[in-house]
Design an enzyme around this catalytic site. Sequence first.
Site, PDB file in Angstrom:
ATOM      1  N   SER A  84      33.336   3.235  74.177  1.00 37.59           N
ATOM      2  CA  SER A  84      32.101   3.952  73.832  1.00 37.59           C
ATOM      3  C   SER A  84      30.860   3.071  73.919  1.00 37.59           C
ATOM      4  O   SER A  84      29.748   3.587  74.021  1.00 37.59           O
ATOM      5  CB  SER A  84      32.207   4.540  72.426  1.00 37.59           C
ATOM      6  OG  SER A  84      32.492   3.515  71.493  1.00 37.59           O
ATOM      7  N   ASP A 130      24.958   4.874  64.254  1.00 45.99           N
ATOM      8  CA  ASP A 130      25.830   5.806  63.533  1.00 45.99           C
ATOM      9  C   ASP A 130      26.915   5.106  62.727  1.00 45.99           C
ATOM     10  O   ASP A 130      27.923   5.707  62.390  1.00 45.99           O
ATOM     11  CB  ASP A 130      26.458   6.807  64.519  1.00 45.99           C
ATOM     12  CG  ASP A 130      27.324   6.116  65.563  1.00 45.99           C
ATOM     13  OD1 ASP A 130      27.520   4.886  65.474  1.00 45.99           O
ATOM     14  OD2 ASP A 130      27.814   6.807  66.479  1.00 45.99           O
ATOM     15  N   HIS A 134      28.099   2.428  66.352  1.00 46.53           N
ATOM     16  CA  HIS A 134      27.400   2.109  67.599  1.00 46.53           C
ATOM     17  C   HIS A 134      25.962   1.685  67.342  1.00 46.53           C
ATOM     18  O   HIS A 134      25.362   2.091  66.350  1.00 46.53           O
ATOM     19  CB  HIS A 134      27.440   3.324  68.530  1.00 46.53           C
ATOM     20  CG  HIS A 134      28.829   3.837  68.748  1.00 46.53           C
ATOM     21  ND1 HIS A 134      29.330   4.928  68.088  1.00 46.53           N
ATOM     22  CD2 HIS A 134      29.832   3.359  69.528  1.00 46.53           C
ATOM     23  CE1 HIS A 134      30.595   5.125  68.462  1.00 46.53           C
ATOM     24  NE2 HIS A 134      30.928   4.181  69.324  1.00 46.53           N
TER      25      HIS A 134
END
Length: 389
Positions: free
Chosen positions: A42, A352, A355
Amino acid sequence: MGFLVQLVAFILLPLLASMRAEDTINSSQPCDFRAIFNFGDSNSDTGCMAAAFYPEVSPYGQTFFHEPVGRASDGRLIIDFIAQHLRFPLLSAYINSIGTSYRHGANFAAGSSTIRRQNRTVFEGGTPFTFEIQIEQFNQFKQRTGKFFNQARKNSFRRHFPRPEDFAKAVYTFDIGQNDIAAAINRVGTEDSHAVISDIVEHFAEQVEYLHKLGARTFWIHNSGPIGCLPVAMPVHNNATNHTQEAGYLDQNGCINYQNDMAREFNKKLKNFVLKLRAKFLDASFIYVDMFSAKYELISNANKEGFVEPSEICCGYHKDGYHLYCGNKAMINGKEVFAGSCGDPSKYISWDGVHYTEAANRWIANRIINGSFSDPPLSLTHSCRAVPI
Ligand SMILES: *[C@@H]1O[C@H](CO)[C@@H](O)[C@H](O)[C@H]1NC(C)=O
Ligand SMILES: *[C@@H]1O[C@H](CO)[C@@H](O)[C@H](O)[C@H]1NC(C)=O
Ligand SMILES: *[C@@H]1O[C@H](CO)[C@@H](O)[C@H](O)[C@H]1NC(C)=O
Ligand SMILES: *[C@@H]1O[C@H](CO)[C@@H](O)[C@H](O)[C@H]1NC(C)=O
Ligand SMILES: *[C@@H]1O[C@H](CO)[C@@H](O)[C@H](O)[C@H]1NC(C)=O
């Protein structure tokens, strides 16, 4: 016979001369990159998981794209700043079929991806697109675009794909391993972590060697970030356990030491492997990028660099042992809670809880791109030059 020799000399000599000119590269000249191929999780997924499964929700993407675009941030990722630095368009996810061009490369990264196959399903937060699958997708991409490129007569078709010769003139970027380390952290005490970490690096090595066999020549390899500094796991966002009192459990930034130590062990083994590759493949350039130190430097100097405390989370509700992730809604203690965005993401390092914000990504990208965290100390634009000629 004489004629043949003459012909050969006539045809070959200029060719040899031009090859020699290319061999004696002026190492201060920037590399002539034609494309980027990226592999990862991610930290560099630019739309794979969103295209494959469910679209991302607001407020992801709010800062730069003004809508969710499948990136785990409020804006651009480090790979986006890398693409922009090389004056390429932002990389599209390989499986994103809508309105995409792969002329300057493709992104195979997938959120939650791991180097090793895990015993998890997509619905438990995993992905089928492990590192091995990403490399195989690249292999197909290369073969199929090559075939298509040769068949398609019209430039209007061809212009969406790299030319076959661009694959050797591409930079291959990697940012993967953090989720393997996270899985190993969850199993601490039930398995031999040192052996597991060695195994993760061996799996990585195998795939990178395979990519070299497929024609990749410039490798830009990010090591793993300080996973123990991810705010969601920090005691301040959890109902603190007794561990918190133990000496050495946390560092001066509130990061969990033993978790960062696992990332450091992975990085050390990864670096050894990169050094071995450099010795083994004399026709290729391998750059090891110390992402851990770049991120840790930002976290250690958060205030000085204009950010709030590094443990603070811009988007999400993480209080009293409850974790409601960015963009979600739930009833907590009888009240409806929406995990929305803070006022100004540019002041936060963590978007978040897991990240980084665009502002943090820009800060990190600015430092890694110029080579200050590279081994050897080459910038991205000169990363093809670690060839021992
Ligand atoms: C290499 O390139 C740099 C910058 O373009 C130039 O200043 C230098 O003179 C060149 N060196 C050689 C040996 O050609
Ligand atoms: C997955 O489960 C199998 C069987 O329980 C086990 O042998 C294997 O090591 C597991 N793999 C990982 C990566 O945990
Ligand atoms: C915390 O420590 C106390 C006293 O040492 C012990 O009784 C308790 O079980 C511990 N709690 C946890 C969650 O480990
Ligand atoms: C965490 O601790 C707080 C305060 O002691 C308590 O009110 C809350 O219910 C706990 N949360 C969970 C998920 O156990
Ligand atoms: C790279 O850029 C950063 C940030 O502007 C700067 O602090 C650092 O000295 C630069 N390093 C090199 C090697 O140019």
